[in-house]
Design a protein around this motif. Structure first.
Motif, PDB file in Angstrom:
ATOM      1  N   THR A   1      30.614  32.344  45.612  1.00  7.27           N
ATOM      2  CA  THR A   1      30.058  31.260  46.411  1.00  7.27           C
ATOM      3  C   THR A   1      29.819  31.817  47.805  1.00  7.27           C
ATOM      4  O   THR A   1      30.449  32.796  48.209  1.00  7.27           O
ATOM      5  N   ASP A   2      28.869  31.236  48.525  1.00  6.02           N
ATOM      6  CA  ASP A   2      28.578  31.712  49.873  1.00  6.02           C
ATOM      7  C   ASP A   2      29.636  31.176  50.834  1.00  6.02           C
ATOM      8  O   ASP A   2      30.273  30.157  50.597  1.00  6.02           O
ATOM      9  N   TYR A   3      29.798  31.871  51.956  1.00  6.81           N
ATOM     10  CA  TYR A   3      30.963  31.626  52.800  1.00  6.81           C
ATOM     11  C   TYR A   3      30.782  30.522  53.832  1.00  6.81           C
ATOM     12  O   TYR A   3      31.752  29.885  54.225  1.00  6.81           O
ATOM     13  N   GLY A   4      29.585  30.333  54.340  1.00  5.27           N
ATOM     14  CA  GLY A   4      29.392  29.570  55.553  1.00  5.27           C
ATOM     15  C   GLY A   4      29.035  28.109  55.364  1.00  5.27           C
ATOM     16  O   GLY A   4      29.655  27.381  54.581  1.00  5.27           O
TER      17      GLY A   4
ATOM     18  N   TRP B   1      30.884  17.595  48.906  1.00  7.12           N
ATOM     19  CA  TRP B   1      29.638  18.348  48.739  1.00  7.12           C
ATOM     20  C   TRP B   1      30.032  19.716  48.194  1.00  7.12           C
ATOM     21  O   TRP B   1      30.958  20.349  48.718  1.00  7.12           O
ATOM     22  N   VAL B   2      29.349  20.183  47.166  1.00  9.75           N
ATOM     23  CA  VAL B   2      29.872  21.303  46.384  1.00  9.75           C
ATOM     24  C   VAL B   2      29.208  22.632  46.717  1.00  9.75           C
ATOM     25  O   VAL B   2      27.990  22.718  46.891  1.00  9.75           O
ATOM     26  N   SER B   3      30.048  23.654  46.827  1.00 12.87           N
ATOM     27  CA  SER B   3      29.610  25.032  46.941  1.00 12.87           C
ATOM     28  C   SER B   3      29.706  25.639  45.544  1.00 12.87           C
ATOM     29  O   SER B   3      30.810  25.856  45.035  1.00 12.87           O
ATOM     30  N   THR B   4      28.574  25.873  44.937  1.00 13.54           N
ATOM     31  CA  THR B   4      28.507  26.180  43.512  1.00 13.54           C
ATOM     32  C   THR B   4      28.487  27.687  43.255  1.00 13.54           C
ATOM     33  O   THR B   4      27.714  28.410  43.888  1.00 13.54           O
ATOM     34  N   PRO B   5      29.296  28.178  42.305  1.00 15.25           N
ATOM     35  CA  PRO B   5      29.236  29.601  41.963  1.00 15.25           C
ATOM     36  C   PRO B   5      27.841  29.994  41.460  1.00 15.25           C
ATOM     37  O   PRO B   5      27.184  29.246  40.733  1.00 15.25           O
ATOM     38  N   HIS B   6      27.425  31.187  41.857  1.00 18.93           N
ATOM     39  CA  HIS B   6      26.144  31.715  41.399  1.00 18.93           C
ATOM     40  C   HIS B   6      26.230  33.235  41.343  1.00 18.93           C
ATOM     41  O   HIS B   6      27.179  33.837  41.835  1.00 18.93           O
ATOM     42  N   ARG B   7      25.239  33.841  40.720  1.00 17.68           N
ATOM     43  CA  ARG B   7      25.219  35.292  40.537  1.00 17.68           C
ATOM     44  C   ARG B   7      23.781  35.736  40.362  1.00 17.68           C
ATOM     45  O   ARG B   7      22.880  34.898  40.215  1.00 17.68           O
ATOM     46  N   VAL B   8      23.555  37.044  40.389  1.00 18.97           N
ATOM     47  CA  VAL B   8      22.244  37.584  40.055  1.00 18.97           C
ATOM     48  C   VAL B   8      22.431  38.467  38.829  1.00 18.97           C
ATOM     49  O   VAL B   8      23.169  39.465  38.867  1.00 18.97           O
ATOM     50  N   ALA B   9      21.780  38.082  37.736  1.00 20.11           N
ATOM     51  CA  ALA B   9      21.994  38.735  36.447  1.00 20.11           C
ATOM     52  C   ALA B   9      21.257  40.067  36.368  1.00 20.11           C
ATOM     53  O   ALA B   9      20.294  40.318  37.093  1.00 20.11           O
TER      54      ALA B   9
ATOM     55  N   THR C   1      35.615  38.101  45.832  1.00 22.32           N
ATOM     56  CA  THR C   1      35.978  36.905  46.586  1.00 22.32           C
ATOM     57  C   THR C   1      36.481  35.792  45.670  1.00 22.32           C
ATOM     58  O   THR C   1      37.072  34.829  46.142  1.00 22.32           O
ATOM     59  N   LYS C   2      36.238  35.926  44.364  1.00 26.76           N
ATOM     60  CA  LYS C   2      36.758  34.973  43.376  1.00 26.76           C
ATOM     61  C   LYS C   2      37.958  35.544  42.630  1.00 26.76           C
ATOM     62  O   LYS C   2      38.389  34.999  41.613  1.00 26.76           O
ATOM     63  N   GLY C   3      38.459  36.698  43.104  1.00 30.73           N
ATOM     64  CA  GLY C   3      39.606  37.324  42.464  1.00 30.73           C
ATOM     65  C   GLY C   3      39.251  38.099  41.214  1.00 30.73           C
ATOM     66  O   GLY C   3      40.132  38.406  40.396  1.00 30.73           O
ATOM     67  N   ILE C   4      37.979  38.449  41.040  1.00 32.74           N
ATOM     68  CA  ILE C   4      37.511  39.161  39.847  1.00 32.74           C
ATOM     69  C   ILE C   4      37.199  40.603  40.236  1.00 32.74           C
ATOM     70  O   ILE C   4      36.405  40.852  41.145  1.00 32.74           O
ATOM     71  N   LYS C   5      37.792  41.560  39.561  1.00 35.75           N
ATOM     72  CA  LYS C   5      37.578  42.977  39.876  1.00 35.75           C
ATOM     73  C   LYS C   5      36.407  43.508  39.049  1.00 35.75           C
ATOM     74  O   LYS C   5      36.433  43.446  37.818  1.00 35.75           O
ATOM     75  N   THR C   6      35.385  44.012  39.730  1.00 36.32           N
ATOM     76  CA  THR C   6      34.200  44.557  39.073  1.00 36.32           C
ATOM     77  C   THR C   6      33.744  45.807  39.827  1.00 36.32           C
ATOM     78  O   THR C   6      34.147  46.037  40.970  1.00 36.32           O
ATOM     79  N   PRO C   7      32.872  46.601  39.206  1.00 36.32           N
ATOM     80  CA  PRO C   7      32.204  47.653  39.989  1.00 36.32           C
ATOM     81  C   PRO C   7      31.338  47.016  41.081  1.00 36.32           C
ATOM     82  O   PRO C   7      31.045  45.819  41.041  1.00 36.32           O
ATOM     83  N   GLY C   8      30.925  47.829  42.046  1.00 37.74           N
ATOM     84  CA  GLY C   8      30.074  47.318  43.118  1.00 37.74           C
ATOM     85  C   GLY C   8      28.757  46.780  42.580  1.00 37.74           C
ATOM     86  O   GLY C   8      28.245  47.228  41.551  1.00 37.74           O
ATOM     87  N   ASP C   9      28.217  45.798  43.267  1.00 32.82           N
ATOM     88  CA  ASP C   9      26.974  45.151  42.829  1.00 32.82           C
ATOM     89  C   ASP C   9      25.799  46.120  42.915  1.00 32.82           C
ATOM     90  O   ASP C   9      25.688  46.929  43.848  1.00 32.82           O
ATOM     91  N   TYR C  10      24.871  45.987  41.934  1.00 29.40           N
ATOM     92  CA  TYR C  10      23.736  46.906  41.855  1.00 29.40           C
ATOM     93  C   TYR C  10      22.606  46.403  42.749  1.00 29.40           C
ATOM     94  O   TYR C  10      21.596  45.879  42.279  1.00 29.40           O
ATOM     95  N   LYS C  11      22.806  46.573  44.041  1.00 31.56           N
ATOM     96  CA  LYS C  11      21.825  46.139  45.034  1.00 31.56           C
ATOM     97  C   LYS C  11      22.058  46.902  46.325  1.00 31.56           C
ATOM     98  O   LYS C  11      23.120  47.514  46.528  1.00 31.56           O
TER      99      LYS C  11
END
Length: 327
Positions: free
Chosen positions: A206-209, A258-266, A108-118
């Motif tokens: 970032t979350d969508y809603g 009001w900011v929608s901040t990028p986040h991730r799960v390491a 969704t940020k235009g970054i190509k990665t493998p699928g998330d490990y979850k």
């Protein structure tokens, strides 16, 4: 998880060591002294980090733990059983199961990665899914009961937002009469093997809603929030508190104030000791499909121009979902 700190109503918004404030919303919910301090603290957080933690929210700990435990029991079932449930879309208010690596949020940020490990279980009152599994017993009612708790907390937070912005207390409520909010329980399994290059538990996004209300837990390999200067901060895990963040549609509504901040799960460190399994429960607060997202009047005064053309939430979420799942 750590015990929740006691925050005096006159000292609301005291930041944790990670720079994310902890705010006791109890005074606002109960109509007690200190309501103004709650509103000011949340407005400041929404304009700066886009993230804050709330205590004093009144969410039932019993309903929370029941959902947590039953979802964990589902994730412990054999893979073929899990994949035989929650893959259809024919039932309104059904359940959806997403297996490991099915979703790549960084797309969704235009970054190509493998699928998330979850892997995850997903439910919404007005979202399409599949027939609920018969194991573990009671999982559907656990989802619905917790969903109701989150609807109540989300309503309180929307009213706080209205007061902070200068809107009527129930300004947003028509947009949520037929809301598309979604409840997700996410399992981040142990990583016995090294992840693929670029693969995270959840890629940067970032979350969508409108906003997200997250019940998280302490583990190695957890939620990280990106600062304005690009650093990654570990979000604190405080017993009984919820992490709240502003999401994209509301950032657009506020003309980016009001900011929608990028986040991730390491990923957990490879030299970790003990278990790194993690389970989180986000509630994505989303308006109805027909809701038009356009600049709110208080953010378009004094010569300020709207940055975006109006768009319905349905069109907006369809675009984001296609990106995340590569469709």
């Amino acid at each position: 998880m750590q015990p929740a700190p006691q925050v005096d109503a006159t000292d609301q918004g005291e930041a944790t060591d990670q720079g994310i404030p902890v705010i006791d919303v109890g005074p606002f919910i109960r109509g007690e002294a200190g309501t103004g301090a709650v509103v000011r603290a949340i407005e400041t957080a929404c304009r700066t980090t886009g993230f804050f933690l709330v205590t004093g929210h009144g969410v039932s700990p019993e309903r929370t733990m029941r959902l947590y435990n039953l979802a964990r029991a589902f994730f412990d079932l054999p893979e073929d059983y899990k994949r035989s449930h929650g893959r259809g879309t024919g039932l309104n208010g059904g359940v959806a199961f997403s297996p490991i690596a099915d979703e790549a949020l960084a797309a969704t940020k235009g970054i190509k990665t493998p699928g998330d490990y979850k892997e995850s279980l997903n439910f919404g009152l007005r979202l399409n899914g599949d027939t609920w599994p018969d194991q573990p017993e009671g999982i559907e009612s656990a989802f619905r009961d917790y969903f109701s708790e989150m609807e109540s907390l989300a309503g309180h937070l929307r009213r706080i937002f209205c007061q902070a912005i200068g809107l009527e207390p129930d300004y947003f409520e028509p947009a949520f009469e037929n809301h598309l909010s979604a409840l997700r329980v996410i399992n981040y399994p142990e990583q016995e093997l090294d992840p693929l290059p670029g693969q995270l538990r959840a890629g940067v996004h970032t979350d969508y809603g409108f906003m997200t209300i997250l019940r998280s837990e302490a583990s190695s390999g957890g939620l990280q929030v990106q600062t304005r200067d690009g650093r990654w901060l570990d979000a604190p895990s405080i017993d009984g508190a919820y992490v709240v963040n502003i999401a994209d549609a509301f950032m657009r509504w506020s003309n980016d104030e009001w900011v929608s901040t990028p986040h991730r799960v390491a990923n957990p460190p490879r030299n970790r000791k003990g278990s790194s399994r993690r389970q989180s429960i986000p509630f994505f607060v989303n308006p109805s499909k027909e809701t038009v997202i356009s600049c709110l009047e208080p953010f378009c005064t004094d010569g300020k121009q709207a940055k975006y053309e109006p768009i319905t939430y349905g069109d907006y979420i369809e675009l984001k979902t296609r990106q995340a799942f590569g469709r």
